[in-house]
Design an enzyme around this catalytic site. Structure first.
Site, mmCIF file in Angstrom:
data_model
loop_
_atom_site.group_PDB
_atom_site.id
_atom_site.type_symbol
_atom_site.label_atom_id
_atom_site.label_comp_id
_atom_site.label_asym_id
_atom_site.label_seq_id
_atom_site.Cartn_x
_atom_site.Cartn_y
_atom_site.Cartn_z
ATOM 1 N N CYS A 1 5.161 -12.976 10.530
ATOM 2 C CA CYS A 1 4.023 -12.134 10.928
ATOM 3 C C CYS A 1 3.312 -12.655 12.173
ATOM 4 O O CYS A 1 2.290 -12.107 12.580
ATOM 5 C CB CYS A 1 3.023 -12.026 9.787
ATOM 6 N N HIS B 1 -4.903 -12.129 10.155
ATOM 7 C CA HIS B 1 -3.670 -11.553 9.630
ATOM 8 C C HIS B 1 -3.991 -11.111 8.198
ATOM 9 O O HIS B 1 -4.611 -11.866 7.432
ATOM 10 C CB HIS B 1 -2.538 -12.592 9.631
ATOM 11 N N GLU C 1 9.740 -8.524 12.007
ATOM 12 C CA GLU C 1 10.585 -9.295 11.096
ATOM 13 C C GLU C 1 11.362 -8.344 10.185
ATOM 14 O O GLU C 1 11.931 -8.757 9.182
ATOM 15 C CB GLU C 1 9.768 -10.298 10.285
HETATM 16 N N1 CAA Z 1 -9.642 -7.036 -11.990
HETATM 17 C C1 CAA Z 1 -10.021 -7.626 -10.833
HETATM 18 N N2 CAA Z 1 -9.319 -8.632 -10.250
HETATM 19 C C2 CAA Z 1 -8.167 -9.027 -10.835
HETATM 20 C C3 CAA Z 1 -7.718 -8.441 -12.045
HETATM 21 C C4 CAA Z 1 -8.511 -7.411 -12.621
HETATM 22 N N3 CAA Z 1 -8.132 -6.798 -13.751
HETATM 23 N N4 CAA Z 1 -6.559 -9.050 -12.388
HETATM 24 C C5 CAA Z 1 -6.291 -9.989 -11.444
HETATM 25 N N5 CAA Z 1 -7.276 -9.963 -10.509
HETATM 26 C C6 CAA Z 1 -7.368 -10.767 -9.299
HETATM 27 C C7 CAA Z 1 -7.028 -12.227 -9.539
HETATM 28 O O1 CAA Z 1 -8.128 -12.936 -10.068
HETATM 29 C C8 CAA Z 1 -6.672 -12.653 -8.139
HETATM 30 O O2 CAA Z 1 -7.853 -12.838 -7.379
HETATM 31 P P1 CAA Z 1 -8.174 -14.277 -6.762
HETATM 32 O O3 CAA Z 1 -7.063 -14.550 -5.778
HETATM 33 O O4 CAA Z 1 -9.491 -14.114 -6.107
HETATM 34 O O5 CAA Z 1 -8.168 -15.243 -7.886
HETATM 35 C C9 CAA Z 1 -5.977 -11.422 -7.556
HETATM 36 O O6 CAA Z 1 -6.367 -10.318 -8.387
HETATM 37 C C10 CAA Z 1 -4.462 -11.525 -7.518
HETATM 38 O O7 CAA Z 1 -3.998 -11.710 -8.811
HETATM 39 P P2 CAA Z 1 -3.027 -12.940 -9.205
HETATM 40 O O8 CAA Z 1 -3.649 -14.227 -8.816
HETATM 41 O O9 CAA Z 1 -2.669 -12.738 -10.648
HETATM 42 O O10 CAA Z 1 -1.774 -12.848 -8.280
HETATM 43 P P3 CAA Z 1 -0.556 -11.841 -8.254
HETATM 44 O O11 CAA Z 1 0.384 -12.089 -9.334
HETATM 45 O O12 CAA Z 1 -1.019 -10.440 -8.077
HETATM 46 O O13 CAA Z 1 0.124 -12.289 -6.914
HETATM 47 C C11 CAA Z 1 0.403 -12.744 -4.638
HETATM 48 C C12 CAA Z 1 -0.602 -12.418 -5.698
HETATM 49 C C13 CAA Z 1 1.166 -14.006 -5.022
HETATM 50 C C14 CAA Z 1 -0.293 -12.965 -3.326
HETATM 51 C C15 CAA Z 1 1.412 -11.559 -4.536
HETATM 52 O O14 CAA Z 1 0.731 -10.384 -4.168
HETATM 53 C C16 CAA Z 1 2.514 -11.812 -3.534
HETATM 54 O O15 CAA Z 1 3.497 -12.472 -3.823
HETATM 55 N N6 CAA Z 1 2.354 -11.260 -2.299
HETATM 56 C C17 CAA Z 1 3.325 -11.444 -1.234
HETATM 57 C C18 CAA Z 1 3.125 -12.758 -0.487
HETATM 58 C C19 CAA Z 1 1.869 -12.764 0.336
HETATM 59 O O16 CAA Z 1 1.288 -11.746 0.680
HETATM 60 N N7 CAA Z 1 1.440 -13.979 0.726
HETATM 61 C C20 CAA Z 1 0.293 -14.131 1.594
HETATM 62 C C21 CAA Z 1 0.404 -15.351 2.452
HETATM 63 S S1 CAA Z 1 1.939 -15.313 3.374
HETATM 64 C C22 CAA Z 1 1.584 -14.308 4.714
HETATM 65 O O17 CAA Z 1 0.452 -14.105 5.047
HETATM 66 C C23 CAA Z 1 2.712 -13.686 5.446
HETATM 67 C C24 CAA Z 1 2.924 -12.307 4.958
HETATM 68 O O18 CAA Z 1 2.326 -11.363 5.477
HETATM 69 C C25 CAA Z 1 3.821 -12.099 3.861
#
Ligand code: CAA
Length: 388
Positions: free
Chosen positions: A111, A233, A79
């Site tokens: 993906c 994945h 992609e």
């Molecule tokens: N210590 C330990 N853990 C911590 C922490 C700390 N200080 N601060 C935050 N965390 C944890 C949170 O609790 C959370 O864990 P849980 O999910 O278990 O609750 C984790 O870290 C992530 O933190 P946030 O929930 O605050 O999320 P974020 O702002 O980092 O965003 C995300 C996460 C939205 C997935 C972001 O990384 C993103 O947009 N990623 C791209 C999209 C993606 O990967 N999507 C996956 C599904 S789509 C797919 O699979 C296709 C593909 O490949 C893209």
């Protein structure tokens, strides 16, 4: 006749970024990345490393001259394509010196597409048992600086040779797929980075897993006890871990649960150090499992969960073949450790660099380190590759 993966190889970029350094530059607690996302390092590709060079490098590691003289189809799933018209597989076919009477195509569905590529390869080999099909999953995941997806970027390619009487894993005919029209992650033609609804995408991933798994169990009359390991994945390992927990309900036998978790930990070992490589990440998890698990045996059933945003998902399985360990090369760890560590400013400059084309469509590049092949120049809008 059994059909499946006879050989598997991996290549990634020669530069790496430490998640601790990225956390510090983004004023983020490093535990958020190392524990919250379960990521330690990311592979960073310079402009001269793309899906063609990575895909060809992964294939070059596993193919013999005899393979190259026999392969009659090359599929590149991606992609992060480098051309809207010409398939990356045509460049790869040329770089590898595969015999001319072959079909070369590129496939896309976020993906998920490498799974579609493997399916097509399986159908093709079932009709042509002497054929060998090269399926390459190659991607560079770029979300942009300071975006929520930034810590989940990465770069890499998996090459898989699909044949009859495979020596690593034989596919079962048990695939169950699902399509749902959602906008969780997409990249319009005019944008170099994707648009993402991050939290929504994670919900789609987990809900697709649940619904496809329910349908799979119903149609195939199988349960988790029938699997030695499940590969997912991996956009980032923590989400795949949540996926595993979704499959393991409370009634699951403790011994089975412990084995699945142990094998899962082996399957994320490389992704923790590479980041997201989109369509290749499921197959990197399989390679990581093969190379790092201690207790896998011939005959073990391995489950696969493929997910591509948009969204298409699929669950299928295969059984490990007698002697599969003999088909594995050197562990990937040495190459991962040899990647050059770069600073955050270097990563920001390198990863997002774009070709500076003159008015005739020519561009030259800095001599960055790349794997086996390199994008050498662009001449009148034509990408020119060469072996290093
Ligand atoms: N210590 C330990 N853990 C911590 C922490 C700390 N200080 N601060 C935050 N965390 C944890 C949170 O609790 C959370 O864990 P849980 O999910 O278990 O609750 C984790 O870290 C992530 O933190 P946030 O929930 O605050 O999320 P974020 O702002 O980092 O965003 C995300 C996460 C939205 C997935 C972001 O990384 C993103 O947009 N990623 C791209 C999209 C993606 O990967 N999507 C996956 C599904 S789509 C797919 O699979 C296709 C593909 O490949 C893209």
């Amino acid at each position: 006749m059994t059909i499946g993966i006879d050989k598997i190889g991996f290549a990634t970029a020669r530069y790496q970024l430490s998640m601790a350094d990225l956390a510090s530059a983004r004023n983020t607690d490093p535990n958020k990345y190392s524990i919250g996302l379960m990521l330690d390092r990311l592979s960073i590709a310079p402009i001269t490393e793309d899906i063609v060079t990575l895909g060809a490098a992964a294939a070059e590691k596993i193919l013999t001259d005899e393979d190259k003289a026999t392969i009659d189809m090359v599929i590149v799933a991606s992609e992060s394509s480098i051309d809207q018209s010409k398939a990356a597989a045509v460049f790869v076919h040329g770089l590898l010196g595969i015999q001319p009477f072959a079909r070369s195509i590129e496939m896309k569905e976020a993906c998920y597409s490498a799974t579609a590529g493997l399916n097509y390869a399986k159908l093709y080999v079932s009709a042509n048992p002497q054929s060998k099909v090269l399926v390459i999953a190659s991607d560079i995941a770029k979300y942009g600086i300071k975006t929520s997806g930034e810590p989940t970027q990465g770069a890499g390619a998996l090459a898989m040779l699909v044949t009859a009487q495979p020596r690593i894993i034989a596919f079962n005919d048990d695939n169950i797929a699902q399509t749902r029209d959602v906008m969780d992650f997409w990249r319009p033609n005019y944008s170099v980075t994707p648009f993402v609804q991050g939290m929504f995408s994670t919900k789609q991933y987990l809900d697709s897993l649940k619904t496809v798994w329910t349908e799979y169990q119903k149609r195939q009359n199988l349960s988790l006890e029938d699997f030695a390991a499940f590969c997912f994945h991996i956009p980032y390992p923590k989400l795949a871990n949540k996926g595993l927990n979704k499959l393991m309900d409370k009634t699951l036998d403790d011994k089975v649960r412990a084995q699945l978790q142990e094998h899962f930990d082996s399957s994320i070992h490389y992704s923790r150090q590479v980041g997201n490589i989109y369509t290749g990440s499921l197959y990197l998890s399989f390679l990581s499992l093969l190379e790092n698990a201690q207790s896998l045996q011939a005959g073990d059933r391995i489950g696969f969960f493929s997910y591509g945003s948009g969204a298409v998902s699929e669950i299928f399985s295969g059984n490990l073949v007698d002697g599969f360990k003999n088909m594995l090369g050197d562990s990937q760890q040495k190459e991962l450790d040899q990647r050059k560590l770069i600073s955050v400013p270097e990563y920001e400059m390198m990863f997002f660099e774009e070709a500076d084309l003159d008015q005739d469509g020519n561009a030259s590049f800095i001599d960055y380190d790349t794997h086996t092949f390199v994008l050498d120049s662009i001449v009148e809008h034509q990408r020119r590759y060469k072996r290093r």
